[in-house]
Each structure stands twice: as structure tokens, then as C-alpha cells.
Motif scaffolding. Structure first.
Motif, PDB file in Angstrom:
ATOM      1  N   SER A 148       0.845  -1.192   0.000  1.00  0.00           N
ATOM      2  CA  SER A 148       0.000   0.000   0.000  1.00  0.00           C
ATOM      3  C   SER A 148       0.884   1.246   0.000  1.00  0.00           C
ATOM      4  N   LEU A 149       0.269   2.370  -0.281  1.00  0.00           N
ATOM      5  CA  LEU A 149       0.989   3.637  -0.234  1.00  0.00           C
ATOM      6  C   LEU A 149       1.498   3.901   1.184  1.00  0.00           C
ATOM      7  N   ASP A 150       0.696   3.579   2.191  1.00  0.00           N
ATOM      8  CA  ASP A 150       1.095   3.763   3.581  1.00  0.00           C
ATOM      9  C   ASP A 150       2.367   2.960   3.887  1.00  0.00           C
ATOM     10  N   GLU A 151       2.431   1.721   3.423  1.00  0.00           N
ATOM     11  CA  GLU A 151       3.625   0.897   3.653  1.00  0.00           C
ATOM     12  C   GLU A 151       4.834   1.454   2.903  1.00  0.00           C
ATOM     13  N   MET A 152       4.622   2.000   1.706  1.00  0.00           N
ATOM     14  CA  MET A 152       5.728   2.600   0.951  1.00  0.00           C
ATOM     15  C   MET A 152       6.251   3.835   1.679  1.00  0.00           C
ATOM     16  N   GLU A 153       5.345   4.664   2.189  1.00  0.00           N
ATOM     17  CA  GLU A 153       5.772   5.831   2.964  1.00  0.00           C
ATOM     18  C   GLU A 153       6.549   5.410   4.204  1.00  0.00           C
ATOM     19  N   ASN A 154       6.082   4.363   4.878  1.00  0.00           N
ATOM     20  CA  ASN A 154       6.798   3.860   6.055  1.00  0.00           C
ATOM     21  C   ASN A 154       8.203   3.397   5.682  1.00  0.00           C
ATOM     22  N   PHE A 155       8.358   2.754   4.524  1.00  0.00           N
ATOM     23  CA  PHE A 155       9.666   2.318   4.061  1.00  0.00           C
ATOM     24  C   PHE A 155      10.600   3.521   3.899  1.00  0.00           C
ATOM     25  N   ILE A 156      10.117   4.545   3.204  1.00  0.00           N
ATOM     26  CA  ILE A 156      10.933   5.737   2.946  1.00  0.00           C
ATOM     27  C   ILE A 156      11.320   6.420   4.255  1.00  0.00           C
ATOM     28  N   ILE A 157      10.362   6.624   5.125  1.00  0.00           N
ATOM     29  CA  ILE A 157      10.627   7.277   6.408  1.00  0.00           C
ATOM     30  C   ILE A 157      11.551   6.404   7.260  1.00  0.00           C
ATOM     31  N   GLY A 158      11.343   5.100   7.231  1.00  0.00           N
ATOM     32  CA  GLY A 158      12.223   4.185   7.968  1.00  0.00           C
ATOM     33  C   GLY A 158      13.661   4.294   7.500  1.00  0.00           C
ATOM     34  N   LYS A 159      13.874   4.431   6.190  1.00  0.00           N
ATOM     35  CA  LYS A 159      15.231   4.600   5.655  1.00  0.00           C
ATOM     36  C   LYS A 159      15.834   5.923   6.156  1.00  0.00           C
ATOM     37  N   TRP A 160      15.037   6.997   6.199  1.00  0.00           N
ATOM     38  CA  TRP A 160      15.540   8.274   6.734  1.00  0.00           C
ATOM     39  C   TRP A 160      15.920   8.114   8.200  1.00  0.00           C
ATOM     40  N   PHE A 161      15.062   7.430   8.977  1.00  0.00           N
ATOM     41  CA  PHE A 161      15.378   7.211  10.391  1.00  0.00           C
ATOM     42  C   PHE A 161      16.650   6.388  10.537  1.00  0.00           C
ATOM     43  N   ASP A 162      16.841   5.382   9.684  1.00  0.00           N
ATOM     44  CA  ASP A 162      18.077   4.594   9.706  1.00  0.00           C
ATOM     45  C   ASP A 162      19.287   5.506   9.545  1.00  0.00           C
ATOM     46  N   LEU A 163      19.211   6.450   8.617  1.00  0.00           N
ATOM     47  CA  LEU A 163      20.319   7.382   8.380  1.00  0.00           C
ATOM     48  C   LEU A 163      20.633   8.234   9.608  1.00  0.00           C
ATOM     49  N   LEU A 164      19.629   8.471  10.443  1.00  0.00           N
ATOM     50  CA  LEU A 164      19.804   9.265  11.657  1.00  0.00           C
ATOM     51  C   LEU A 164      20.105   8.402  12.879  1.00  0.00           C
ATOM     52  N   GLY A 165      20.162   7.085  12.688  1.00  0.00           N
ATOM     53  CA  GLY A 165      20.428   6.191  13.808  1.00  0.00           C
ATOM     54  C   GLY A 165      19.241   6.021  14.738  1.00  0.00           C
ATOM     55  N   ILE A 166      18.035   6.244  14.223  1.00  0.00           N
ATOM     56  CA  ILE A 166      16.812   6.089  15.020  1.00  0.00           C
ATOM     57  C   ILE A 166      16.245   4.705  14.750  1.00  0.00           C
ATOM     58  N   GLU A 167      16.227   3.871  15.786  1.00  0.00           N
ATOM     59  CA  GLU A 167      15.705   2.517  15.628  1.00  0.00           C
ATOM     60  C   GLU A 167      14.247   2.570  15.206  1.00  0.00           C
ATOM     61  N   ASN A 168      13.887   1.672  14.289  1.00  0.00           N
ATOM     62  CA  ASN A 168      12.496   1.616  13.840  1.00  0.00           C
ATOM     63  C   ASN A 168      12.217   0.248  13.232  1.00  0.00           C
ATOM     64  N   ASP A 169      10.951  -0.064  13.160  1.00  0.00           N
ATOM     65  CA  ASP A 169      10.511  -1.288  12.493  1.00  0.00           C
ATOM     66  C   ASP A 169       9.438  -0.927  11.466  1.00  0.00           C
ATOM     67  N   LEU A 170       9.704   0.140  10.731  1.00  0.00           N
ATOM     68  CA  LEU A 170       8.721   0.666   9.797  1.00  0.00           C
ATOM     69  C   LEU A 170       8.649  -0.099   8.490  1.00  0.00           C
ATOM     70  N   TYR A 171       9.641  -0.978   8.226  1.00  0.00           N
ATOM     71  CA  TYR A 171       9.625  -1.736   6.976  1.00  0.00           C
ATOM     72  C   TYR A 171      10.335  -3.070   7.158  1.00  0.00           C
ATOM     73  N   LYS A 172      10.034  -3.976   6.251  1.00  0.00           N
ATOM     74  CA  LYS A 172      10.661  -5.291   6.251  1.00  0.00           C
ATOM     75  C   LYS A 172      12.093  -5.157   5.753  1.00  0.00           C
ATOM     76  N   ARG A 173      13.042  -5.661   6.530  1.00  0.00           N
ATOM     77  CA  ARG A 173      14.462  -5.552   6.209  1.00  0.00           C
ATOM     78  C   ARG A 173      14.873  -6.642   5.224  1.00  0.00           C
ATOM     79  N   TRP A 174      15.939  -6.393   4.505  1.00  0.00           N
ATOM     80  CA  TRP A 174      16.530  -7.374   3.574  1.00  0.00           C
ATOM     81  C   TRP A 174      17.006  -8.576   4.368  1.00  0.00           C
ATOM     82  N   GLU A 175      16.721  -9.776   3.878  1.00  0.00           N
ATOM     83  CA  GLU A 175      17.150 -10.988   4.592  1.00  0.00           C
ATOM     84  C   GLU A 175      18.082 -11.798   3.745  1.00  0.00           C
TER      85      GLU A 175
END
Length: 175
Positions: A148-175
């Protein structure tokens, strides 16, 4: 332990929901500040749980290096705002805060929203990247299987949080 202070700004009406959603998804223990340009205010959700700053108030607390902002995200970042930052123009609160992030060597993420990028925009992005600014446009990835669009937005925001060192579970990680 020092409380993290994060500024999120939106400098264009198209995609402003990403900036608002980023503020909403930041953990409660982070001190959140939000800036919107006049164009972005049209779609402002008044219940985002952040201190809203007037973009014309260049003397706001967050415009000073001594205030101690830890990072800033500009999402979306218009080409106008990106160009001003690249040229050192600090004529409003968004560009002043970005200038402070660069001078204080703090993390600054710009999420340019236009496509395709012109040669001028790419030159400005290159200039900023060489100064340590992170250029992170809202780009999709398919490995996290958003439905969904909501999940895509969560992915993008989760990547930004990763860049800032903010822990999150906003998207499914690469396995």
C-alpha cells in the motif's frame, strides 16, 4: 542522557504528507520541531505532536547552533530550497536551520521531490553531498514487499530514520 532534538521541515506542498508522517513516527522520547513553508501549510495536520515554527521567524530557537538540534530532515525539499541551501542563502527558517546543520556538522537529510532532476539540481545536490548533506529522495524499493501507499511511505521514512540512527521497524528488512 541528552534528549535528541530533530527538526523536520516541508518546503513544498507536493508530498508534504511525508514530512508530517515523519514527525508523527519519530519516537516520543525525541524532541520534535516542525517547519512548514506557506505552500505546505495548506495541508497541515494540526495534531502532529510537534512544536510548529513560523518559517518567517528566522530568530526561532532552532535557528541557533547553541540550541543544539541534532539532525534535520527536509521532506519534501523543493528545488528552490535545495538551491538556496547549496548557495548559502538563509532567508527563512528552513534554510537558516539547514545552514546551521551544515556549519555545526550535524546530519541534514534532503528529500528532493521533483523528477526528472535537471542538471542544475544535480549540480546543487552534488555540491551539498560533498559537504556531508545526505540526499535521500523518496525512492521506492521492492524488496520489502509494500502492499500500500502507507507501507511505501513507512519504508521511505524508515530509511531516513536509519540514516539518523533512530531505531524503527517501519519496513521489512533485507534478509
Amino acid at each position: 542522557m541528552k534528549k535528541l532534538k530533530i527538526v523536520v521541515a516541508s518546503s513544498g506542498a507536493s508530498g508534504v504528507n511525508l514530512g508530517i508522517k515523519a514527525v508523527k513516527l519519530l519516537p516520543k522520547e525525541i524532541e520534535k520541531h516542525f517547519i512548514m513553508t506557506k505552500n505546505s501549510q495548506i495541508v497541515l495536520d494540526k495534531e502532529m505532536g510537534a512544536i510548529l515554527h513560523d518559517n518567517d521567524d528566522i530568530s526561532a530557537s532552532i535557528s541557533s547552533g547553541s540550541f543544539g538540534v541534532d539532525a534535520m530532515i527536509i521532506a519534501p525539499c523543493s528545488m528552490n530550497t535545495l538551491a538556496k541551501i547549496a548557495c548559502g542563502i538563509a532567508d527563512n527558517l528552513v534554510t537558516r536551520c539547514a545552514s546551521v546543520m551544515i556549519k555545526e556538522q550535524k546530519k541534514l537529510i534532503l528529500a528532493p521531490r521533483e523528477m526528472p532532476f535537471s542538471a542544475i539540481a544535480l549540480e546543487n545536490m552534488h555540491k551539498l553531498a560533498t559537504l556531508g548533506v545526505i540526499i535521500a529522495p523518496p525512492v521506492m524499493a521492492y524488496y520489502s514487499e509494500q502492499q500500500s501507499l502507507d507501507e511505501m511511505e513507512n519504508f521511505i521514512i524508515g530509511k531516513w530514520f536509519d540514516l539518523l540512527g533512530i531505531e524503527n521497524d517501519l519496513y521489512k528488512r533485507w534478509e
